[in-house]
Design a protein around this motif. Sequence first.
Motif, PDB file in Angstrom:
ATOM      1  N   ASP B 277      -1.423  12.967   5.603  1.00 52.57           N
ATOM      2  CA  ASP B 277      -1.146  11.401   6.207  1.00 52.57           C
ATOM      3  C   ASP B 277      -0.072  10.962   5.723  1.00 52.57           C
ATOM      4  O   ASP B 277       0.897  10.559   5.583  1.00 52.57           O
ATOM      5  CB  ASP B 277      -2.313  10.565   6.144  1.00 52.57           C
ATOM      6  CG  ASP B 277      -3.761  10.407   6.005  1.00 52.57           C
ATOM      7  OD1 ASP B 277      -3.933  11.115   7.748  1.00 52.57           O
ATOM      8  OD2 ASP B 277      -4.615  10.466   5.553  1.00 52.57           O
ATOM      9  N   VAL B 279       3.729  12.854   6.086  1.00 51.90           N
ATOM     10  CA  VAL B 279       4.121  13.765   7.117  1.00 51.90           C
ATOM     11  C   VAL B 279       6.119  13.979   6.711  1.00 51.90           C
ATOM     12  O   VAL B 279       5.945  13.083   7.040  1.00 51.90           O
ATOM     13  CB  VAL B 279       4.074  13.311   7.921  1.00 51.90           C
ATOM     14  CG1 VAL B 279       4.196  14.759   9.441  1.00 51.90           C
ATOM     15  CG2 VAL B 279       2.243  13.153   8.847  1.00 51.90           C
ATOM     16  N   GLY B 316       6.120  18.557   9.387  1.00 51.99           N
ATOM     17  CA  GLY B 316       5.184  18.079  10.507  1.00 51.99           C
ATOM     18  C   GLY B 316       5.195  19.060  11.412  1.00 51.99           C
ATOM     19  O   GLY B 316       5.490  20.155  10.906  1.00 51.99           O
ATOM     20  N   THR B 330       6.428  10.613   6.620  1.00 52.80           N
ATOM     21  CA  THR B 330       5.859   9.192   7.394  1.00 52.80           C
ATOM     22  C   THR B 330       4.503   8.713   6.806  1.00 52.80           C
ATOM     23  O   THR B 330       4.102   9.955   7.360  1.00 52.80           O
ATOM     24  CB  THR B 330       5.728   9.543   8.839  1.00 52.80           C
ATOM     25  OG1 THR B 330       7.184   9.599   9.517  1.00 52.80           O
ATOM     26  CG2 THR B 330       5.446   8.694  10.527  1.00 52.80           C
ATOM     27  N   ARG B 332       0.277   8.288   8.255  1.00 52.91           N
ATOM     28  CA  ARG B 332      -0.369   8.297   9.315  1.00 52.91           C
ATOM     29  C   ARG B 332      -1.472   7.173   8.705  1.00 52.91           C
ATOM     30  O   ARG B 332      -2.346   7.216   9.722  1.00 52.91           O
ATOM     31  CB  ARG B 332      -1.227  10.020   9.654  1.00 52.91           C
ATOM     32  CG  ARG B 332       0.487  10.794  10.020  1.00 52.91           C
ATOM     33  CD  ARG B 332      -0.063  11.895  11.246  1.00 52.91           C
ATOM     34  NE  ARG B 332      -0.937  12.126  10.023  1.00 52.91           N
ATOM     35  CZ  ARG B 332      -0.894  14.166  10.310  1.00 52.91           C
ATOM     36  NH1 ARG B 332      -0.548  14.038  11.797  1.00 52.91           N
ATOM     37  NH2 ARG B 332      -2.351  14.712  10.076  1.00 52.91           N
ATOM     38  N   GLN B 347      -3.653   1.563   9.648  1.00 54.20           N
ATOM     39  CA  GLN B 347      -3.211   2.337  10.214  1.00 54.20           C
ATOM     40  C   GLN B 347      -1.414   2.228  10.828  1.00 54.20           C
ATOM     41  O   GLN B 347      -1.385   1.264  10.364  1.00 54.20           O
ATOM     42  CB  GLN B 347      -3.921   1.554  12.056  1.00 54.20           C
ATOM     43  CG  GLN B 347      -5.297   1.997  11.532  1.00 54.20           C
ATOM     44  CD  GLN B 347      -5.842   3.496  12.105  1.00 54.20           C
ATOM     45  OE1 GLN B 347      -5.236   4.293  12.729  1.00 54.20           O
ATOM     46  NE2 GLN B 347      -6.947   3.071  11.575  1.00 54.20           N
ATOM     47  N   PRO B 348      -1.332   3.529  11.052  1.00 54.04           N
ATOM     48  CA  PRO B 348       0.335   3.255  10.805  1.00 54.04           C
ATOM     49  C   PRO B 348       1.114   2.356  12.377  1.00 54.04           C
ATOM     50  O   PRO B 348       0.132   1.439  13.094  1.00 54.04           O
ATOM     51  CB  PRO B 348       0.980   4.817  12.305  1.00 54.04           C
ATOM     52  CG  PRO B 348      -0.345   5.059  11.790  1.00 54.04           C
ATOM     53  CD  PRO B 348      -1.633   4.950  11.975  1.00 54.04           C
ATOM     54  N   ALA B 354       3.290   8.344  14.223  1.00 58.99           N
ATOM     55  CA  ALA B 354       2.062   8.729  13.698  1.00 58.99           C
ATOM     56  C   ALA B 354       1.944  10.289  14.287  1.00 58.99           C
ATOM     57  O   ALA B 354       1.595  11.313  13.743  1.00 58.99           O
ATOM     58  CB  ALA B 354       0.311   8.785  13.795  1.00 58.99           C
ATOM     59  N   SER B 355       1.802  10.369  15.331  1.00 62.10           N
ATOM     60  CA  SER B 355       1.819  12.306  16.399  1.00 62.10           C
ATOM     61  C   SER B 355       3.110  12.631  16.412  1.00 62.10           C
ATOM     62  O   SER B 355       4.071  12.730  14.882  1.00 62.10           O
ATOM     63  CB  SER B 355       2.620  11.536  17.934  1.00 62.10           C
ATOM     64  OG  SER B 355       3.685  10.853  18.155  1.00 62.10           O
TER      65      SER B 355
END
Lengths: 281, 355
Positions: B277, B279, B316, B330, B332, B347-348, B354-355
């Motif tokens: 989580d 990234v 990533g 980042t 996630r 949650q982001p 998050a993608s």
Amino acid sequence: MSAAFRPANQDSALVRWLLVGAAVLVAVVMLVLPLAAVLAEALRRGLGVALAAIAEPDTMAAIRLTLLVAVLTVPLNLVGGVAAAWCIAKHDFPGKRLLVTLIELPFAVSPVIAGMVFVLMFGAQGWFGPWLQARDIQVVFALPGLVLATLFVTFPFVARTVLPLMQEQGRAEEEAAATLGASGVQTFLRVTLPNVKWGLLAGVLLCNARAMGEFGAVSVVSGHIRGETNTMPLHVEILYNEYQFAGAFAVAALLAVLGLVTLAAKTLLERLAGRSTGARA
Amino acid sequence: MTVEVQGIVRRFGATAALEGVSLSVREGEFIALLGPSGSGKTTLLRILAGLEGTDAGVVRVGGRDLTGVPARERGIGMVFQNYALFRHMTVFDNIAFGLRVRAQKPHHSEIATRVRRLLELVQVPELETRYPEQCSGGQRQRVALARALAIEPRLLLLDEPFSALDALVRKDVRRWLRGLHDGLGITSVLVTHDQEEAMELADRIAVMERGRIVQFDTAETLLRAPATAFVAGFVGEAARLPCTVRGGVAHFDPLPMTPLRAALPDGPATAFVRPHDIVARSGDGAAKVRLVRQEDQAPNRLVVQAGDVVLDATSGPGEVFARGQACRLTLRGGHVFSAAGGSTRAQPLAAAMAS
């Protein structure tokens, strides 16, 4: 020229030889020479004279008494020593430290004092003296006194040899035996005792050697009645004081040989123990 | 056999080893007691075996109250840490011990048959005449297991049974042991401090902390919904990050990380974030790649430094990093525990991030 490699835990040859030499010298002067002197003195006028001195009735009585005391003392101390070691190593209870100290008391206290204590308790003027006299029981100046004094002096031998072994082995095997359904007695006989058997035998032999050779405590409670309450070490002293050197040294040599046999047996046992565990390693 | 533990308290002097432990194990279940050393897991196991007393509470095995029943009458099999094999007995005699000490001792041919069958079961028939000292760690473990199984227990207790084994052997032995448990249909309780071991072997895991069971659940639930910050930190691989919640958002400053949405009251909190989580993306960020790891089970793993914190992270999609390269981090998701109590799955802020 490069110096030969020497492992970090090894000193130079000179230091090593000096230390080894010093140890050997002490051993020869303090241990081997006296022993050899006793044997040589005993046999100076021939084996026949020595044997004749031993065959003398009072001497034979002393030998019989010494063996009797040892036969009575060693089993009692075997049981008592194992019980004490087992209590201390496998259980927790208040006063455990005190018990450990008490076991070592005979090592710390002079044997003469041990003898005096028994006279004080069981002698004619002692605490239990009148009570014992009224029942015609003779403790001091008789076999029971000799056995008591010897018990006291030799008590630590079995306990002190077995205790470290039991402590080192911990309680895990006994616990495993319990989860497998073994009772306390079964666990003791099948797990605890076999694990210490070699140490136990060594302790018994040392105990025996000391029981036969004890002088101080026994001297106080014996009363030196020839042919009755004289053990071998006491008899040696009496003969020596009466200038019967042949007899004194003959009995002394016999006593020394008994001790040597005990030591040899102990060494042999240790070898056997080493082999039986070494083979498994 | 079912195991019911209710309100067990055990004190050693002034310190409490167990402070009111309750646990319910189903028939045929394999459970693990997981916790750091000193958490009371071994004490609980020893109480089940009858090797340790209790100050309060009840233990029921198969519905029977075991209070006051000595270890030797419980019929519970136990494999000890370091195995506690009888060193002066051969492997055969070790395994036969539980049969020979019975009041109604089976005939010796019957004992021999059963010992040989057990040796076959644990796959070491060749050890019969050896002494424990002549066996390897793995062999001793099998012998200890066979010895415990000889009394045909319906409950098997295992105290750190793998700690003396090489890492390589461990994995095989674990799978084999789980297979054995399933085949015999017994109930098993494993004590371990190794979460990987607990997760692989056990149906459910009781996480213990300072004399209490803080959560008793499947591995999957422990990871998805840890009950306390301790569980979140102890189970699974998670970085512990201090943060501050303001208006339902957890901020990590001064750490260079994206904030997370966390429905918690304002104030200080702790976030537990798993490596996958976190990234890393290439670009001008405040974080720096320290190490690139190539692992079969966890590809794209990185070790990154963010401020004075060193973290396990994941690169990533499509990103390739070199050591020393700068990157942006980042988050996630993660579990956030408020210092005031309460926790949430964070949650982001935006799905796009998050993608």
